[in-house]
Structures are given as C-alpha cells and as structure tokens.
Write an enzyme that holds these catalytic residues in place. Structure first.
Site, PDB file in Angstrom:
ATOM      1  CG  ASP A   1      44.714  14.377 -15.030  1.00 31.02           C
ATOM      2  OD1 ASP A   1      43.923  15.255 -14.695  1.00 31.02           O
ATOM      3  OD2 ASP A   1      44.721  13.233 -14.530  1.00 31.02           O
TER       4      ASP A   1
ATOM      5  CG  HIS B   1      44.477   5.391 -10.178  1.00 28.23           C
ATOM      6  ND1 HIS B   1      43.324   5.724  -9.502  1.00 28.23           N
ATOM      7  CD2 HIS B   1      45.173   6.538 -10.327  1.00 28.23           C
ATOM      8  CE1 HIS B   1      43.336   7.024  -9.247  1.00 28.23           C
ATOM      9  NE2 HIS B   1      44.433   7.544  -9.740  1.00 28.23           N
TER      10      HIS B   1
ATOM     11  CG  HIS C   1      39.673   5.483 -10.456  1.00 32.75           C
ATOM     12  ND1 HIS C   1      40.283   5.414 -11.682  1.00 32.75           N
ATOM     13  CD2 HIS C   1      39.814   6.772 -10.036  1.00 32.75           C
ATOM     14  CE1 HIS C   1      40.740   6.603 -12.011  1.00 32.75           C
ATOM     15  NE2 HIS C   1      40.494   7.447 -11.028  1.00 32.75           N
TER      16      HIS C   1
ATOM     17  N   GLY D   1      46.214   8.343  -4.779  1.00 31.05           N
ATOM     18  CA  GLY D   1      45.352   7.388  -4.086  1.00 31.05           C
ATOM     19  C   GLY D   1      43.923   7.456  -4.593  1.00 31.05           C
TER      20      GLY D   1
ATOM     21  CB  SER E   1      37.788  11.566 -12.057  1.00 27.57           C
ATOM     22  OG  SER E   1      38.198  12.485 -11.068  1.00 27.57           O
TER      23      SER E   1
ATOM     24  CD  GLN F   1      49.010  15.374 -13.719  1.00 29.54           C
ATOM     25  OE1 GLN F   1      48.678  16.061 -12.767  1.00 29.54           O
ATOM     26  NE2 GLN F   1      48.790  14.070 -13.760  1.00 29.54           N
TER      27      GLN F   1
HETATM   28  O1  PAF Z   1      47.504  13.006 -11.480  1.00 29.20           O
HETATM   29  C1  PAF Z   1      47.747  12.904 -10.249  1.00 29.20           C
HETATM   30  O2  PAF Z   1      47.240  12.016  -9.548  1.00 29.20           O
HETATM   31  C2  PAF Z   1      48.679  13.913  -9.611  1.00 29.20           C
HETATM   32  O3  PAF Z   1      48.563  15.171 -10.208  1.00 29.20           O
HETATM   33  C3  PAF Z   1      50.153  13.455  -9.603  1.00 29.20           C
HETATM   34  C4  PAF Z   1      50.704  13.275 -11.006  1.00 29.20           C
HETATM   35  C5  PAF Z   1      50.274  12.128  -8.847  1.00 29.20           C
HETATM   36  C6  PAF Z   1      51.017  14.497  -8.889  1.00 29.20           C
HETATM   37  O4  PAF Z   1      50.600  14.716  -7.580  1.00 29.20           O
END
Ligand code: PAF
Length: 297
Positions: free
Chosen positions: A150, A37, A34, A31, A185, A153
């Site tokens: 990220d 996303h 921005h 959520g 972010s 990630q």
């Molecule tokens: O990058 C994010 O917003 C979070 O780490 C994710 C991938 C939704 C996992 O909670």
C-alpha cells in the site's frame, strides 16, 4: 497475550509501558491476517520491546457498505495468528469505539493523497488517515509498521505524521508474495480460482516494466504500454489504473524517466460467475529506478 477493546485501557497500558522504558511498536491491520502481516510483526519485533497489533475493519474506508460487509473477518483465527507470532497486545475495538457518526473531525492529507487510489476512491485516504491518527493516539507507540504494498497509504501516513508532528516513527516493510509472485492481500481469498490464476498478470506487468527499464527503456508511455499489455492478457482483469508517478512526491513523471518512478497498478478481477459489482480490486507497485538502466539498451 492481552486483548483490549477500549481506547482508554490501551492508553493506560501505553503510559505504564512507556514509564517502564519499554519501546512499543504498533502494527495496524484490518484482520484477515496472512504472512504479509506476520512479516510486519517480525519487523516490529526486531525494533521494539512490545509488539501490539490492532485489528479493526474501518467501515469508513470502503467504497460501499456492501464492500465493507464482504471484507473477510475471522476473529478467532486472527487472535490465534497473533498468539503464535508472540504478539503482546491485540487492540480489537468494536466499531462504535472508533467511529462515531457524530464526529466532526477528519484528517485530510493533500497532494500525495489525490492521485491513484485517491482519485479512484474519493474519501478513502481521509478515512484511512483519520483512523490511523486515532490508532496512534490510542496506542501511543514509538513506531508503527505498514506494508509497502500500500505504497500510497504509506506515503499519506508519513505525510500526516510529519505535518501534524506525531511523535512516532513510521516504518515501511517490503511486500510479501506468493510463490507465483502475487502480492499477499486479505482480498486474495475473495478471488474466484480462475481470477486467482489470472491475477499473476499484476506481477508480470511490474516485471515487464522493470525489465524494460533495465534494458534502457525510459519512455514513460512505452513503459505504461508494456505493463498494460501484460494485464490485458488476463481476460478477467479490468484496469482501474496503471500509472507512473514520482516515487517520492507521487507527482507526475516527465516523458522520459530520470528519477525513481512508482509504477502503480489497481485492477479489478471479475469472477466468471458473479456480478461485476462483486469484483475484487487488487493493487501492486514497484519503484522503477532509471539509474539501473543499461546504457546500451
Ligand atoms: O492497511 C490497512 O490494513 C488499513 O488501511 C489500515 C492502515 C489498518 C487502516 O485501517
């Protein structure tokens, strides 16, 4: 736009869409949406028939309960952003739908999850990988889109998908930046205005190192010193890490770069007024490619 809160309902819809031959793209988010996303949503839209966004602030991936409770939340604004962006489904579960303290199963990725944020925030990637696995099992998407801001990630998720054989394509999308270069972010809104002004030090550090590589500097220690010096110009910045890592494996780099290397930054920005415990941690990165170095430098 359909809003779904239950895993079973989302799985049933995924089965229907798949049976009808529709291609589903999932954009997992926490959520506080921005433009970054929304660019993930656009990437999803280009590649699929149905765009689904999950909005779930995963409480297990924060360093403390206090940090989780400070994370920005605005459900109505997020839903409106999704409507405006033409999202088909928002999956917005309550915490107990996704996280059960009685659960005994976690997804733990190895080497690639250990350095950088994995070292600074023990347990973080285990929590991320587990929740992403649950989101993939819930939404059954053909593809899922994550931001390259990220970077680690994304590497962890790619590795998990490969190692566990998830039938999903993982797509990385480029970092979106403010006009002054700060990476978008959800945490940026938590910065004190003075810290926000100084946070541009991150992109300056990346630019300085990239410029140095372009002019032929391949010495890892000197490149790190260039990046660190830029960050240290910001009095409110406290470095968590400034590191060079192999861009593919995230393993260590040689003293002289030969292959693409990830310059990864994590920096806390204090506020002149608040407690240091409430500092905002920002990350950013760039892949430095020695093949772009000028031989005359
Ligand atoms: O990058 C994010 O917003 C979070 O780490 C994710 C991938 C939704 C996992 O909670």
């Amino acid at each position: 736009m359909r809003i779904i809160g239950k895993v079973a309902e989302l799985q049933a819809l995924a089965d229907c869409e798949r049976a009808a031959g529709e291609k589903i793209a999932l954009v997992p988010t926490m959520g506080a949406l921005h433009a970054g996303h929304l660019s993930l949503v656009e990437t999803a839209r280009e590649r699929a028939d149905r765009v689904w966004v999950s909005i779930f602030v995963n409480p297990t991936q924060f360093e403390s309960a206090a940090e989780a409770s400070r994370y920005p939340r605005d459900r109505e604004r997020d839903l409106q952003c999704c409507r405006d962006a033409g999202v088909d489904v928002v999956f917005a579960p309550e915490p107990d739908e996704m996280v059960d303290p009685a659960n005994q199963t976690w997804v733990e990725v190895g080497e690639v999850a250990r350095p950088l944020c994995g070292r600074s925030r023990p347990g973080h990637f285990r929590a991320v990988a587990t929740i992403v696995a649950k989101l993939l099992l819930a939404a059954k998407p053909h593809l899922a889109v994550f931001g390259e801001k990220d970077y680690q990630q994304l590497a962890v998720i790619r590795r998990m998908v490969r190692d566990l054989g998830f039938d999903v394509e993982i797509v990385g999308a480029p970092t979106v930046r403010e006009p002054d270069g700060l990476a978008l972010s959800s945490r940026n809104v938590q910065l004190h205005p003075e810290a926000r002004r100084q946070a541009v030090a991150l992109v300056r550090a990346l630019d300085a190192a990239e410029g140095a590589v372009a002019s032929g500097e391949l010495d890892a220690a000197r490149l790190l010193a260039r990046a660190t010096a830029e960050i240290e110009k910001a009095p409110l910045a406290r470095i968590d890490y400034v590191e060079l890592r192999d861009a593919h494996s995230l393993g260590p780099v040689p003293e002289k770069l030969a292959d693409p290397a990830l310059l990864a930054l994590a920096v806390y920005f204090d506020s002149p007024e608040r407690d240091a415990a409430e500092a905002v941690r920002l990350i950013d990165n760039r892949v430095l490619d020695p093949r772009r170095a000028s031989s005359s430098g």
